[in-house]
Each structure stands twice: as structure tokens, then as C-alpha cells.
Write an enzyme that holds these catalytic residues in place. Structure first.
Site, PDB file in Angstrom:
ATOM      1  N   LYS A   1       0.850  -1.196   0.000  1.00  0.00           N
ATOM      2  CA  LYS A   1       0.000   0.000   0.000  1.00  0.00           C
ATOM      3  C   LYS A   1       0.876   1.233   0.000  1.00  0.00           C
ATOM      4  O   LYS A   1       1.820   1.336   0.784  1.00  0.00           O
ATOM      5  CB  LYS A   1      -0.880   0.013   1.249  1.00  0.00           C
TER       6      LYS A   1
HETATM    7  C1  R5P Z   1      -2.050   4.385   7.991  1.00  0.00           C
HETATM    8  O1  R5P Z   1      -0.926   3.919   8.107  1.00  0.00           O
HETATM    9  C2  R5P Z   1      -3.180   3.572   8.109  1.00  0.00           C
HETATM   10  O2  R5P Z   1      -2.672   2.277   8.020  1.00  0.00           O
HETATM   11  C3  R5P Z   1      -4.332   3.707   7.116  1.00  0.00           C
HETATM   12  O3  R5P Z   1      -4.881   2.449   6.985  1.00  0.00           O
HETATM   13  C4  R5P Z   1      -3.999   4.166   5.731  1.00  0.00           C
HETATM   14  O4  R5P Z   1      -3.342   5.382   5.769  1.00  0.00           O
HETATM   15  C5  R5P Z   1      -5.236   4.245   4.828  1.00  0.00           C
HETATM   16  O5  R5P Z   1      -6.171   5.113   5.331  1.00  0.00           O
HETATM   17  P1  R5P Z   1      -6.472   6.556   4.700  1.00  0.00           P
HETATM   18  O6  R5P Z   1      -7.175   6.314   3.405  1.00  0.00           O
HETATM   19  O7  R5P Z   1      -7.337   7.239   5.699  1.00  0.00           O
HETATM   20  O8  R5P Z   1      -5.154   7.250   4.486  1.00  0.00           O
END
Ligand code: R5P
Length: 267
Positions: free
Chosen positions: A173
Site C-alpha cells: 500500500k
Molecule cells: C495508515 O498507516 C493507516 O494504516 C491507514 O490504513 C492508511 O493510511 C489508509 O487510510 P487513509 O485512506 O485514511 O489514508
């Protein structure tokens, strides 16, 4: 990949289109009670029918999600630092592989902090987790966490994603950026994107469309879904881009239609 690994992986990235809509609700692990996630149970429940999988910690899973759900679990297993602590990158593996198996996790998520003080520790964590995952057939999601001082550009994110893949992660991710295709082309595993801080629904859907168009395999999105005033309309619109090949205009139109219907139904 062995059968169990393939089976779990297919619950995260849909085999029919190679894409995924992962709902991220793990923010409390370092941010505490984030806006609109103060009562996780309330926030999560209406979104469950629309998510391909949910990403969360064991604490929120146990307390706020029914064990009778049919949505695959992406268990966040790294943590140990807070937003006000010494250094966010000082993470450890905080949930054992046995616990993850007991919780029926389909995938394990862990952050790596490239370029930060504890880079080496977090990469060691990833390597250990990949070994554990390989032993039991559970895929690993590497989360490329970005320190405040790091530029979210293709060079930096490309470096982080490539290292994650070299260490054996099955999916990574990261964030969308200019020249994102370069990040995708130099990473041999599927890349999914985070939404980041809340922006307008229009901007978040444009971001989703651009990322998919540039080769992302889906989203691991949180705040831009559940911090919206219309979270269900938003996740449906995101899903339309990821799985139904809607373009930005079609998806935004769907969001407007769904959110207007919600307003009308309220009267
Ligand atoms: C951050 O490290 C978290 O793991 C979140 O899961 C990630 O950032 C995704 O969430 P968002 O779309 O709110 O950034």
C-alpha cells in the site's frame, strides 16, 4: 504460492479483475480516537456490505465487529508508537501469527518506514512477518508509511514499494503521486493506494480514478470514505471505479445521486 496462500490472497485481490476495495479502519493504533472513528462499531457496520475486506487491529476487530460477518480481515499487526511518542517509525510486531490465525485473518498488514530512524527495524519486522506468513499461508500487506519530512514522489514511493516486494510482501500500500506508472512498473506485486487526509469527495474520486488508470490494483481507503457525510455513497462510488470501470465523471455522478437520495429519504 500454496493453496492456502492463494485462497486467502483471492479474498483480498479479487481474482476476476485483480482489484480490491479494502476499507481501512486501523487509524486508532497510533492516532487514538480519530474523527468519525470515535465509535468504530457505528462507523464500520453500515460500510461492511460494500467493502471487499476490512483492515483493522485485533482490538477493534474483537470489540466492534461481529464474528458472524462474511468480510475478509486484513489484520494490522505492527504498532507500538503514538502520534505524540518519540518516533512513529519505532514499530514492532504487536500481534502474533497464532493470534492472527485464531482471528481468521486473510492477510496481515505491517508498516515500513523507509528513510526514517527505525527503517532497519521495520524492514526486519516485515521480513519476519513474511516468514511467518509463508509458514501458515497468509499473505502480507506492506504499508509504506511516510514520515513528515519525506517527499511523496515517485522516486521515494518507488523505492519503498520495490523494497517491500524484494523482502517478500505479497501486496503493498502506498500513496498516489505524479508519475505513478513508474512506481507500478518497477514493483512486481500489486499496489493499492491509501486515500490520505480527508479531501473533497470530488478530489478523492479523481484520485481513485487516476490511480486505477495508472495501474493501481485498488484502494486501502479510510478517511475519505468514513469522514464523508455520505460514507455509503462514497464507498459505492469508489467501488464503481475499482470494479466497474466507471470513469471519474460517472463515479462522481453516482456519489451525487446516492447522497441526494439519502438526503431526500431523511425527510
Ligand atoms: C495508515 O498507516 C493507516 O494504516 C491507514 O490504513 C492508511 O493510511 C489508509 O487510510 P487513509 O485512506 O485514511 O489514508
Amino acid at each position: 504460492m500454496d493453496w492456502g496462500m492463494k485462497n486467502r490472497f483471492s479474498k483480498i485481490i479479487r481474482p476476476e479483475d485483480g482489484r480490491c476495495v479494502m476499507l481501512a479502519i486501523d487509524h486508532g493504533y497510533f492516532l487514538g480516537p480519530t474523527e468519525k472513528l470515535e465509535n468504530p462499531k457505528e462507523t464500520i457496520k453500515p460500510l461492511l456490505p460494500h467493502a471487499d475486506s476490512i483492515m483493522l487491529t485485533r482490538g477493534i476487530l474483537r470489540t466492534s465487529v461481529s464474528p458472524e460477518i462474511n468480510v475478509p480481515i486484513v489484520l494490522r499487526v505492527s504498532g507500538g508508537s503514538s502520534i505524540i511518542g518519540e518516533d512513529l517509525s519505532k514499530e514492532a510486531i504487536v500481534t502474533s501469527i497464532e493470534e492472527a490465525i485464531k482471528l481468521n485473518a486473510s492477510c496481515l498488514a505491517l508498516s515500513i518506514f523507509i528513510g526514517s530512524k527505525y527503517e532497519s527495524q521495520t524492514l526486519g519486522n516485515l521480513s519476519k512477518l513474511v516468514d511467518d506468513g509463508e509458514r501458515y499461508g497468509i499473505p502480507i500487506l506492506a504499508v509504506t508509511a511516510v514520515g513528515k519530512e519525506m517527499a511523496r514522489d515517485a522516486r521515494y514511493l518507488g523505492l519503498a514499494c520495490r523494497i517491500a516486494s524484494e523482502l517478500g510482501a505479497h501486496v503493498v500500500k502506498t500513496y498516489y503521486c505524479k508519475d505513478f506508472t513508474k512506481v507500478v512498473e518497477s514493483c512486481p506485486i500489486p499496489i493499492i493506494i491509501a486515500g490520505g487526509k480527508k479531501i473533497s469527495e470530488r478530489e478523492a474520486l479523481q484520485l481513485t480514478f487516476d490511480a486505477i488508470n495508472d495501474g493501481a490494483s485498488g484502494v486501502d481507503m479510510g478517511r475519505n470514505i468514513w469522514q464523508s457525510d455520505y460514507p455509503i455513497a462514497m464507498i459505492k462510488a469508489v467501488k464503481s471505479i475499482v470494479h466497474e470501470n466507471y470513469n471519474f465523471a460517472e463515479a462522481y455522478d453516482l456519489f451525487l445521486t446516492e447522497s441526494k437520495a439519502k438526503i431526500q429519504n431523511a425527510f
